[in-house]
Design a protein around this motif. Structure first.
Motif, PDB file in Angstrom:
ATOM      1  N   ASP A 404      22.876  25.347  48.260  1.00  0.00           N
ATOM      2  CA  ASP A 404      21.791  24.420  47.882  1.00  0.00           C
ATOM      3  C   ASP A 404      22.070  22.829  47.994  1.00  0.00           C
ATOM      4  OD1 ASP A 404      19.496  23.354  46.386  1.00  0.00           O
ATOM      5  OD2 ASP A 404      20.718  23.275  44.616  1.00  0.00           O
ATOM      6  N   HIS A 405      20.930  22.279  48.563  1.00  0.00           N
ATOM      7  CA  HIS A 405      21.247  20.763  49.152  1.00  0.00           C
ATOM      8  C   HIS A 405      20.391  20.049  48.291  1.00  0.00           C
ATOM      9  CE1 HIS A 405      23.792  22.493  52.673  1.00  0.00           C
ATOM     10  NE2 HIS A 405      22.475  23.137  52.897  1.00  0.00           N
ATOM     11  N   GLY A 406      19.826  20.404  47.120  1.00  0.00           N
ATOM     12  CA  GLY A 406      18.904  19.547  46.423  1.00  0.00           C
ATOM     13  C   GLY A 406      17.517  19.446  46.861  1.00  0.00           C
ATOM     14  N   GLY A 407      16.886  19.138  45.949  1.00  0.00           N
ATOM     15  CA  GLY A 407      15.375  18.807  46.499  1.00  0.00           C
ATOM     16  C   GLY A 407      14.656  20.194  46.896  1.00  0.00           C
ATOM     17  N   ASP A 408      14.974  21.221  46.498  1.00  0.00           N
ATOM     18  CA  ASP A 408      14.565  22.656  46.644  1.00  0.00           C
ATOM     19  C   ASP A 408      14.974  22.935  48.115  1.00  0.00           C
ATOM     20  OD1 ASP A 408      13.265  23.311  44.176  1.00  0.00           O
ATOM     21  OD2 ASP A 408      12.045  21.803  44.519  1.00  0.00           O
ATOM     22  N   TYR A 409      15.907  22.512  48.786  1.00  0.00           N
ATOM     23  CA  TYR A 409      16.348  22.878  50.070  1.00  0.00           C
ATOM     24  C   TYR A 409      17.534  23.659  50.190  1.00  0.00           C
ATOM     25  CZ  TYR A 409      13.411  19.332  52.612  1.00  0.00           C
ATOM     26  OH  TYR A 409      12.216  18.778  52.964  1.00  0.00           O
ATOM     27  N   LEU A 410      17.400  24.902  50.839  1.00  0.00           N
ATOM     28  CA  LEU A 410      18.394  25.815  50.827  1.00  0.00           C
ATOM     29  C   LEU A 410      18.972  26.218  52.452  1.00  0.00           C
ATOM     30  CD1 LEU A 410      17.517  28.717  48.382  1.00  0.00           C
ATOM     31  CD2 LEU A 410      18.725  26.745  47.671  1.00  0.00           C
ATOM     32  N   SER A 411      20.196  26.280  52.748  1.00  0.00           N
ATOM     33  CA  SER A 411      20.652  26.818  53.868  1.00  0.00           C
ATOM     34  C   SER A 411      21.221  28.309  53.585  1.00  0.00           C
ATOM     35  CB  SER A 411      21.529  25.914  54.857  1.00  0.00           C
ATOM     36  OG  SER A 411      22.614  25.454  54.046  1.00  0.00           O
ATOM     37  N   ILE A 412      20.919  29.166  54.693  1.00  0.00           N
ATOM     38  CA  ILE A 412      21.499  30.470  54.559  1.00  0.00           C
ATOM     39  C   ILE A 412      22.157  31.092  55.677  1.00  0.00           C
ATOM     40  CG2 ILE A 412      20.456  33.045  54.306  1.00  0.00           C
ATOM     41  CD1 ILE A 412      17.953  31.665  52.867  1.00  0.00           C
ATOM     42  N   TYR A 413      23.463  31.658  55.342  1.00  0.00           N
ATOM     43  CA  TYR A 413      24.357  31.998  56.385  1.00  0.00           C
ATOM     44  C   TYR A 413      24.621  33.494  56.097  1.00  0.00           C
ATOM     45  CZ  TYR A 413      24.904  27.072  55.774  1.00  0.00           C
ATOM     46  OH  TYR A 413      24.553  25.724  55.884  1.00  0.00           O
ATOM     47  N   ALA A 414      24.160  34.368  57.043  1.00  0.00           N
ATOM     48  CA  ALA A 414      24.358  35.841  56.996  1.00  0.00           C
ATOM     49  C   ALA A 414      25.251  36.492  58.058  1.00  0.00           C
ATOM     50  CB  ALA A 414      22.989  36.474  56.675  1.00  0.00           C
ATOM     51  N   ASN A 415      25.537  37.954  57.661  1.00  0.00           N
ATOM     52  CA  ASN A 415      26.512  38.608  58.592  1.00  0.00           C
ATOM     53  C   ASN A 415      27.535  38.297  58.885  1.00  0.00           C
ATOM     54  OD1 ASN A 415      23.355  38.772  60.484  1.00  0.00           O
ATOM     55  ND2 ASN A 415      23.859  40.387  59.317  1.00  0.00           N
ATOM     56  N   ASN A 416      28.191  37.447  57.760  1.00  0.00           N
ATOM     57  CA  ASN A 416      29.540  37.011  57.921  1.00  0.00           C
ATOM     58  C   ASN A 416      30.554  37.916  57.765  1.00  0.00           C
ATOM     59  OD1 ASN A 416      29.070  33.995  58.072  1.00  0.00           O
ATOM     60  ND2 ASN A 416      27.789  34.597  56.320  1.00  0.00           N
ATOM     61  N   GLN A 417      31.824  37.924  58.487  1.00  0.00           N
ATOM     62  CA  GLN A 417      32.951  38.510  58.376  1.00  0.00           C
ATOM     63  C   GLN A 417      33.647  38.090  56.951  1.00  0.00           C
ATOM     64  OE1 GLN A 417      36.852  37.527  60.289  1.00  0.00           O
ATOM     65  NE2 GLN A 417      36.574  39.646  61.243  1.00  0.00           N
ATOM     66  N   THR A 418      33.799  37.168  56.719  1.00  0.00           N
ATOM     67  CA  THR A 418      34.428  36.523  55.627  1.00  0.00           C
ATOM     68  C   THR A 418      33.626  35.323  55.010  1.00  0.00           C
ATOM     69  OG1 THR A 418      36.509  36.799  56.429  1.00  0.00           O
ATOM     70  CG2 THR A 418      36.797  35.367  54.734  1.00  0.00           C
ATOM     71  N   LEU A 419      33.826  35.459  53.501  1.00  0.00           N
ATOM     72  CA  LEU A 419      32.984  34.288  52.751  1.00  0.00           C
ATOM     73  C   LEU A 419      34.026  33.400  52.228  1.00  0.00           C
ATOM     74  CD1 LEU A 419      30.167  36.241  50.959  1.00  0.00           C
ATOM     75  CD2 LEU A 419      29.952  34.926  52.934  1.00  0.00           C
ATOM     76  N   LEU A 420      34.216  32.145  52.680  1.00  0.00           N
ATOM     77  CA  LEU A 420      35.416  31.451  52.290  1.00  0.00           C
ATOM     78  C   LEU A 420      35.218  30.584  50.800  1.00  0.00           C
ATOM     79  CD1 LEU A 420      36.408  29.733  55.807  1.00  0.00           C
ATOM     80  CD2 LEU A 420      37.234  31.864  54.531  1.00  0.00           C
ATOM     81  N   LYS A 421      34.061  30.729  50.515  1.00  0.00           N
ATOM     82  CA  LYS A 421      33.629  29.807  49.196  1.00  0.00           C
ATOM     83  C   LYS A 421      33.007  30.616  48.161  1.00  0.00           C
ATOM     84  CE  LYS A 421      34.854  25.771  50.752  1.00  0.00           C
ATOM     85  NZ  LYS A 421      35.840  25.087  50.325  1.00  0.00           N
TER      86      LYS A 421
END
Length: 466
Positions: A404-421
């Motif tokens: 979530d980047h604030g102001g109702d903006y989202l970035s989405i990252y899929a098909n990952n091997q590993t989620l680091l966060k």
């Protein structure tokens, strides 16, 4: 003095204060962090169940991979975190070793100084003050010698106090070293455990892929499957948006309550100070009046009244001292992301294989984002500052992370091997948050990437320098 000196020179250093089996500081911090995450994880679990209930029960072949792909992600993230911890702990050990060497040198020097003082005291005849006073010597010499003895005694006492403090620091240093070594042993054991889990889950996933490969390819090409994936993502984004707003509002109210409490405390302190000043001025006027009357009557001025004791005020609990639980409140102010249009960095280095709006498979549904091909394990980076609001496996998208980047903006990252966060983590622009893969039944390794505003996907190409 000699007894005190001997005690300082022979003060034993206690053994390690860390009893076997005693939890390390690292263990306590990890337990506290997990407790803080528990609340938001529970909320997200409920949210996912709500999404699942809205779907039909048609089986997705990729679901068989869910457990092993999530486990591989968790194991890889744990190994990365452990490597960072290991480096930090080794650095701390090196700093402790340097500090220990400095303290040892200081102690050796102080012991030499005390030994020299003791010898001088002995050579001087070890005269005490009583003998010196009864000696019948010149009074000036007696006074001078007494002052010198006092100076020497004070110097000895200061040196002994400093030596004892340094000896205590050495013991504290040794305890910290023991704790750090125990933490390194914990880390090494956890690394062995995570590597074992990783190898086991990789083998399990490879076997599943071998059996499901043809089914996965066929199902991924079905339009209704792609449509359900899009509906699932939209449902997740909508529910996350509601949750983010609720928590942002809760955080706003918390900050307002803290500000009001601080303002109230400041006002009360100011009122008490003004009341004390007014009372003091009144007492001064009364004293001056009584002095004038006494002077007229030829009497001595009365003694001033003692200052009244300041009433004790019960200390109020400070709400701001409580560390809030992990939340989804935005890490960036509203409007900051929109100003970055055209200046966002690419989420990873790779080749764009599918663009926003293009038809999937030539005549299928339109892409709602972009697919960027990249080797498995390539670092995926946040395109801007924000907060992680989702981190986990999801049907159709594999290991998925949403920022979530604030102001109702989202970035989405899929098909990952590993989620680091993890959920609740604040991230910086360009910070690694995942590694590319082909989870969720995807044929190729890389990253599926979307940008959304108010829940709607939009073309990232005019926002990001690919």
């Amino acid at each position: 003095m000699c007894g005190l000196l001997a005690a300082a020179l022979t003060l034993p250093l206690a053994g390690s204060a860390l009893a076997a089996g005693k939890p390390t500081e690292r263990s306590r911090q990890k337990a506290a962090a997990e407790a803080k995450r528990a609340g938001i994880q529970k909320q997200l679990s409920v949210l996912k169940k709500e999404i699942s209930r809205t779907e039909d029960e048609k089986e997705d072949v990729a679901d068989d991979l869910a457990e092993s792909e999530a486990a591989i992600s968790n194991a890889n993230r744990a190994l990365r975190d452990l490597a960072t911890e290991q480096h930090e702990t080794n650095t701390r050990l090196a700093d402790l070793a340097t500090e220990h060497g400095r303290l040892e040198q200081t102690i050796v020097s102080q012991k030499k100084q005390l030994s020299a003082l003791l010898r001088e005291h002995y050579v001087a005849g070890n005269e005490d003050r009583i003998k010196l006073l009864l000696s019948g010597d010149n009074p000036n010499r007696i006074n001078r010698d007494l002052q010198m003895m006092a100076y020497v005694s004070q110097a000895q006492a200061r040196l002994i106090d400093s030596l004892n403090a340094n000896l205590a620091q050495v013991q504290e240093n040794r305890d910290k070293v023991e704790n750090a070594k125990t933490e390194l042993e914990e880390i090494a054991q956890e690394q062995r455990d995570q590597k074992s889990v990783l190898e086991k889950e990789k083998a399990k996933r490879a076997a599943l892929l071998s059996n499901l490969s043809s089914k996965l390819v066929a199902q991924r090409k079905q339009a209704d499957t792609l449509q359900r994936d899009e509906q699932r993502m939209s449902g997740l984004v909508d529910k996350l948006t509601v949750l983010i707003r609720q928590q942002a509002e809760a955080e706003r109210k918390r900050q307002e309550a803290l500000a009001a409490a601080r303002a109230k405390a400041a006002a009360e302190a100011k009122a008490r100070a003004e009341a004390r000043a007014a009372a003091k001025a009144e007492r001064e006027r009364e004293r001056e009046r009584l002095a004038r009357e006494a002077k007229k009557a030829g009497k001595p001025a009365p003694k001033p009244l003692p200052e009244p004791e300041e009433p004790k005020v019960a200390e109020q609990p400070k709400a701001e001292e409580r560390t809030p639980d992990i939340s989804l409140a935005p890490a960036a102010p509203a409007g900051a992301f929109a100003k970055m249009k055209g200046r966002l960095s690419s989420p990873l280095s790779g080749t764009i294989a599918a663009r926003f709006g293009a038809k999937r498979g030539g005549d299928g549904p339109s892409w709602k984002g972009m697919f960027i091909k990249a080797p498995e394990g390539t670092e995926v980076r946040a395109v801007a500052v924000g907060r992680v609001v989702h981190s986990g496996w999801m049907r159709g998208f594999g290991n998925l992370i949403i920022v979530d980047h604030g102001g109702d903006y989202l970035s989405i990252y899929a098909n990952n091997q590993t989620l680091l966060k993890r959920v609740g983590d604040a991230v910086r622009a360009g910070e690694p948050i995942a590694s590319a893969g082909n989870t969720g039944g995807n044929e190729e390794s890389g990253l599926y990437f979307e940008l959304r505003h108010l829940g709607k996907a939009f073309d990232p190409s005019s926002w990001i320098n690919f």
